[in-house]
Write an enzyme that holds these catalytic residues in place. Structure first.
Site, short mmCIF file in Angstrom:
data_model
loop_
_atom_site.label_atom_id
_atom_site.label_comp_id
_atom_site.label_asym_id
_atom_site.label_seq_id
_atom_site.Cartn_x
_atom_site.Cartn_y
_atom_site.Cartn_z
N GLU A 1 0.82 -1.20 0.00
CA GLU A 1 0.00 0.00 0.00
C GLU A 1 0.86 1.25 0.00
O GLU A 1 1.99 1.26 0.48
CB GLU A 1 -0.97 -0.01 1.17
N CYS B 1 0.09 2.57 8.83
CA CYS B 1 0.86 1.61 8.03
C CYS B 1 0.27 0.21 8.05
O CYS B 1 0.08 -0.38 9.11
CB CYS B 1 2.27 1.49 8.61
N1 SAH Z 1 10.32 0.82 9.36
C1 SAH Z 1 10.36 2.25 9.30
C2 SAH Z 1 9.17 2.85 8.56
C3 SAH Z 1 7.90 2.44 9.19
S1 SAH Z 1 6.48 3.39 9.37
C4 SAH Z 1 10.47 2.82 10.68
O1 SAH Z 1 10.39 2.09 11.63
O2 SAH Z 1 10.68 4.02 10.79
C5 SAH Z 1 6.76 5.03 9.66
C6 SAH Z 1 6.50 5.49 11.09
O3 SAH Z 1 5.17 5.22 11.56
C7 SAH Z 1 7.44 4.84 12.07
O4 SAH Z 1 7.93 5.83 12.95
C8 SAH Z 1 6.55 3.89 12.79
O5 SAH Z 1 7.07 3.55 14.03
C9 SAH Z 1 5.26 4.66 12.85
N2 SAH Z 1 4.04 3.88 13.11
C10 SAH Z 1 3.74 2.64 12.69
N3 SAH Z 1 2.52 2.27 13.14
C11 SAH Z 1 2.06 3.31 13.85
C12 SAH Z 1 0.85 3.55 14.57
N4 SAH Z 1 -0.10 2.63 14.66
N5 SAH Z 1 0.72 4.74 15.18
C13 SAH Z 1 1.70 5.69 15.10
N6 SAH Z 1 2.83 5.52 14.43
C14 SAH Z 1 3.03 4.36 13.83
#
Ligand code: SAH
Length: 352
Positions: A93, A334
């Protein structure tokens, strides 16, 4: 043998392939332009190339564009979420957001993820596979074509851990920002990582002008370990050392991402610890009120609490923003859209 997607080949490599086929090198430039500027989806579109050459190319390098499976538009803010199928039917996505400063696309770097962060929907089923450079590029390309508007910013913040797919990520970054391709400025590209320390040192060597965002989420090791398994491997001291090195090598300040979870990492003491880390590094802090994922029971702090946390950081001269929640009504977090879709498909239900 796995078929190479020709759109994963940088121009220099494409030249080698094309000349090996007995064509003049400038033909490679034309093909590259069709693929990476005009965003062609098939050879039929490449009208300035001979039919014979197009047929040879189609035979040798079939184009495998992403297939649009689902598109959702937020009624709240116009954010669009796309679910794409890859040639092997894996699903990824991507998100399109319109901001005052231009259109941003958030892309996935892997199918699923093996980092296992506690609040993240992408991690629930583990890693399926890495994305090839072409599959990352094509998320941007298809969205630019589907929306009919230029993409100005790209953030690698969708599903997956980009530094866990490092070689492909680098090719992708170079091609995305290449003057012969879409030529998106490196400064308009952000890569977000959970903090794989040795790869931060590797990336620093490249001296790219992209922004590196570090998902910190907690400013002490004990708390961070409760959210993110990677924190068992690298301590915050090791991480901040890597960040200092990255800044010294590239001149680019990092961003800390900090997902606020009520009653877990939103207290005054948490803010103090975060200030102590971000202040000396001159990091920008991006606060993300945690996006509730159905399978997890993390709760978003109240608006006032988020504001209070932000004010505390600002008083200590930290550059801080609260990430506007985009597309809350369309499974914005995500991995959620893909997950919902797969669940429905598994149940054998029809969509809608
Ligand atoms: N693997 C990478 C990119 C992932 S997603 C990383 O860890 O940075 C991008 C951001 O969204 C990351 O900071 C991740 O921790 C955050 N994220 C993922 N799921 C989330 C959620 N449910 N609520 C808030 N932030 C979230």
């Amino acid at each position: 043998m796995e078929q190479t997607d020709i759109r994963s080949l940088p121009l220099a490599q494409l030249k080698e392939e094309v000349t090996a086929m007995g064509e003049k090198p400038f033909r490679a430039g034309q093909v590259y332009d069709w693929l990476h500027v005009k965003l062609a989806e098939n050879y039929g579109e490449m009208t300035n190339l001979s039919r014979d050459f197009r047929e040879k190319m189609a035979d040798r390098y079939p184009l495998m564009p992403l297939r649009l499976v689902r598109e959702q538009t937020s009624r709240l803010d116009g954010t669009k979420k796309f679910l794409f199928a890859l040639p092997d039917d894996c699903l990824v996505e991507s998100v399109w957001m319109r901001y005052k400063h231009g259109n941003s696309v958030c892309i996935s770097s892997q199918v699923g993820c093996r980092m296992g962060c506690g609040f993240c929907a992408s991690a629930l089923d583990g890693l399926e596979r890495n994305l090839a450079p072409a599959e990352m590029l094509d998320q941007v390309y298809r969205i630019q074509r589907l929306t009919g508007e230029r993409v100005h910013n790209v953030v690698v913040m969708g599903s997956g851990e980009p530094l866990d797919n490092y070689e492909n990520l680098l090719v992708f970054l170079r091609m995305l920002t290449d003057e012969h391709g879409l030529h998106i400025s490196q400064r308009n590209v952000t890569v977000s990582t959970c903090g794989i320390v040795p790869m931060i040192y590797e990336l620093a060597k490249e001296k790219l002008q992209i922004t590196l965002a570090l998902s910190l989420h907690a400013a002490d090791d004990e708390k961070r370990r409760r959210l993110m398994p990677i924190a068992n491997r690298y301590s915050i001291v090791q991480l901040t050392k890597a960040c200092r090195h990255y800044f010294a090598e590239t001149g680019r300040r990092l961003t800390f991402e900090y997902s606020l979870v009520e009653g877990f990492n939103d207290t005054k003491q948490d803010a103090q610890k975060l200030i102590a880390l971000a202040g000396p590094l001159g990091c920008h802090v991006n606060l993300i009120p945690v996006n509730p994922v159905r399978e997890r029971n993390f709760v978003q702090p109240k608006k006032d609490a988020v504001e209070a946390f932000k004010n505390k950081l600002e008083k200590s001269k930290i550059n801080v923003t609260i990430r506007r929640e985009m597309g809350r009504d369309i499974d914005g977090a995500c991995g959620q859209l893909r997950r919902r879709y797969l669940e429905t498909a598994r149940k054998g239900e029809r969509e809608e």
